[in-house]
Design a protein around this motif. Structure first.
Motif, PDB file in Angstrom:
ATOM      1  N   TYR A 124       0.836  -1.205   0.000  1.00 47.43           N
ATOM      2  CA  TYR A 124       0.000   0.000   0.000  1.00 47.43           C
ATOM      3  C   TYR A 124       0.871   1.255   0.000  1.00 47.43           C
ATOM      4  O   TYR A 124       0.609   2.208  -0.751  1.00 47.43           O
ATOM      5  CB  TYR A 124      -0.917   0.003   1.222  1.00 47.43           C
ATOM      6  CG  TYR A 124      -1.705   1.282   1.390  1.00 47.43           C
ATOM      7  CD1 TYR A 124      -2.794   1.572   0.570  1.00 47.43           C
ATOM      8  CD2 TYR A 124      -1.340   2.209   2.364  1.00 47.43           C
ATOM      9  CE1 TYR A 124      -3.508   2.758   0.721  1.00 47.43           C
ATOM     10  CE2 TYR A 124      -2.046   3.394   2.521  1.00 47.43           C
ATOM     11  CZ  TYR A 124      -3.129   3.661   1.702  1.00 47.43           C
ATOM     12  OH  TYR A 124      -3.828   4.838   1.846  1.00 47.43           O
ATOM     13  N   LYS A 127       2.492   1.783  -3.460  1.00 50.37           N
ATOM     14  CA  LYS A 127       1.524   2.271  -4.452  1.00 50.37           C
ATOM     15  C   LYS A 127       1.096   3.703  -4.153  1.00 50.37           C
ATOM     16  O   LYS A 127       0.903   4.505  -5.082  1.00 50.37           O
ATOM     17  CB  LYS A 127       0.301   1.343  -4.490  1.00 50.37           C
ATOM     18  CG  LYS A 127       0.586  -0.028  -5.084  1.00 50.37           C
ATOM     19  CD  LYS A 127      -0.705  -0.827  -5.171  1.00 50.37           C
ATOM     20  CE  LYS A 127      -0.435  -2.224  -5.672  1.00 50.37           C
ATOM     21  NZ  LYS A 127      -0.975  -2.468  -7.000  1.00 50.37           N
ATOM     22  N   TRP A 142      -6.207   0.686  -7.872  1.00 52.70           N
ATOM     23  CA  TRP A 142      -5.044   0.356  -7.053  1.00 52.70           C
ATOM     24  C   TRP A 142      -4.400  -0.962  -7.462  1.00 52.70           C
ATOM     25  O   TRP A 142      -3.318  -1.296  -7.000  1.00 52.70           O
ATOM     26  CB  TRP A 142      -5.450   0.277  -5.585  1.00 52.70           C
ATOM     27  CG  TRP A 142      -5.672   1.610  -4.949  1.00 52.70           C
ATOM     28  CD1 TRP A 142      -6.793   2.389  -5.037  1.00 52.70           C
ATOM     29  CD2 TRP A 142      -4.758   2.344  -4.132  1.00 52.70           C
ATOM     30  NE1 TRP A 142      -6.627   3.559  -4.321  1.00 52.70           N
ATOM     31  CE2 TRP A 142      -5.387   3.557  -3.755  1.00 52.70           C
ATOM     32  CE3 TRP A 142      -3.460   2.089  -3.681  1.00 52.70           C
ATOM     33  CZ2 TRP A 142      -4.765   4.505  -2.938  1.00 52.70           C
ATOM     34  CZ3 TRP A 142      -2.839   3.023  -2.863  1.00 52.70           C
ATOM     35  CH2 TRP A 142      -3.498   4.224  -2.509  1.00 52.70           C
TER      36      TRP A 142
END
Length: 297
Positions: A124, A127, A142
């Motif tokens: 996470y 990204k 995502w």
């Protein structure tokens, strides 16, 4: 003996790197369909993502077929009828989640028009930084893809959700994709092979960054066998093109199994023929070769 059907994987096979069908390949497939040869698209993609290319190829006019999500269903383009073969449901998803929670991997849960992307903290953060550097809008997906950490697949999955807790993953899906960098995915595979879960599900790589998991015996090859039985097509009456591990099941017993020049080595080892790459009209060149042998008469 005449070839009655052509089977094409999509990414890395029928589609070039810019996600189009090479012009000579397109024209040859159109020509052979008009002669009565059946075209079958077989992909890890959902049928929604396959339809635009199928309609461009006029498969609706020639009763073409699509095997989608690695064999979870068969779609009849002319009638829009979909024969569902198998789903991953609650207890299976929980078991898979439990195992892969031990790794730093992205997990994607694909439904027909919806995809859920689970991201552990480390991925996470990666990204989030990439999205900031690229100044991507909040609604940009995502999920990761075959070429990098981010991939826009809203053309096939208009509904996309990012989840941070495995308890929030869906209760059913067509497949689960495990995604990370190629070197890390090799480590995941080596570990998985020594775990009972490896034999309980179909676990195949669609590219070096992504391993796809479906129920046991849900494969492109088994779906193709159902089509062959229904259409009365024999193993030596079709040519099958592929580039990845999830195509190997379709190569089984096929006289004309063809790996693309860009294919994974595992796919090349299982194919009887190799042709040029997806970016260099590989399908076209092989079809002309077979045509010159009188196999489409």
């Amino acid at each position: 003996m005449t070839i009655k059907a052509i089977v094409c994987d999509m990414d890395g096979t029928l589609l070039t790197s810019d996600h189009t069908i090479a012009p000579k390949t397109f024209r040859k497939l159109m020509e052979l369909q008009t002669k009565g040869v059946k075209l079958i698209l077989a992909s890890g993609r959902s049928y929604i993502r396959l339809l635009p290319d199928a309609l461009e190829l006029q498969m609706d006019k020639h009763a073409g077929l699509m095997i989608d999500v690695n064999g979870t269903s068969i779609y009849h383009v002319a009638t829009a009828k979909r024969d569902r073969i198998g789903l991953l449901e609650g207890s299976f998803i929980t078991e898979i989640n439990r195992f892969f929670s031990l790794f730093t991997v992205e997990l994607q849960y694909s439904q027909d028009d919806t995809i859920y992307t689970y991201l552990p903290d480390e991925i996470y953060t990666i990204k989030k930084n990439i999205r900031g550097e690229m100044r991507l809008p909040d609604d940009y997906p995502w999920m990761g893809g075959m070429y990098g950490w981010l991939c826009d697949t809203r053309d096939g999955y208009p509904n996309q959700y990012m989840v941070r807790n495995l308890a929030d993953t869906p209760s059913f899906c067509n497949k689960i994709s495990v995604v990370q960098q190629p070197a890390y995915m090799s480590f995941v595979r080596d570990t998985l092979k020594n775990h009972p879960i490896y034999a309980q599900y179909e676990c195949v790589f669609s590219d070096e960054r992504k391993m796809e998991i479906t129920n046991k015996d849900i494969t492109k090859g088994n779906a193709l066998e159902l089509i062959m039985e229904n259409q009365n097509i024999q193993h030596d009456e079709m040519v099958v093109f592929g580039d990845s591990e999830n195509d190997i099941s379709m190569f089984k017993n096929k006289k004309y199994s063809v790996a693309m020049g860009n294919a994974l080595s595992s796919a090349k080892q299982q194919a009887n023929y190799t042709t040029d790459s997806h970016n260099h009209e590989g399908i076209y060149h092989m079809l002309v070769r077979l045509e010159n042998q009188g196999l489409f008469e």
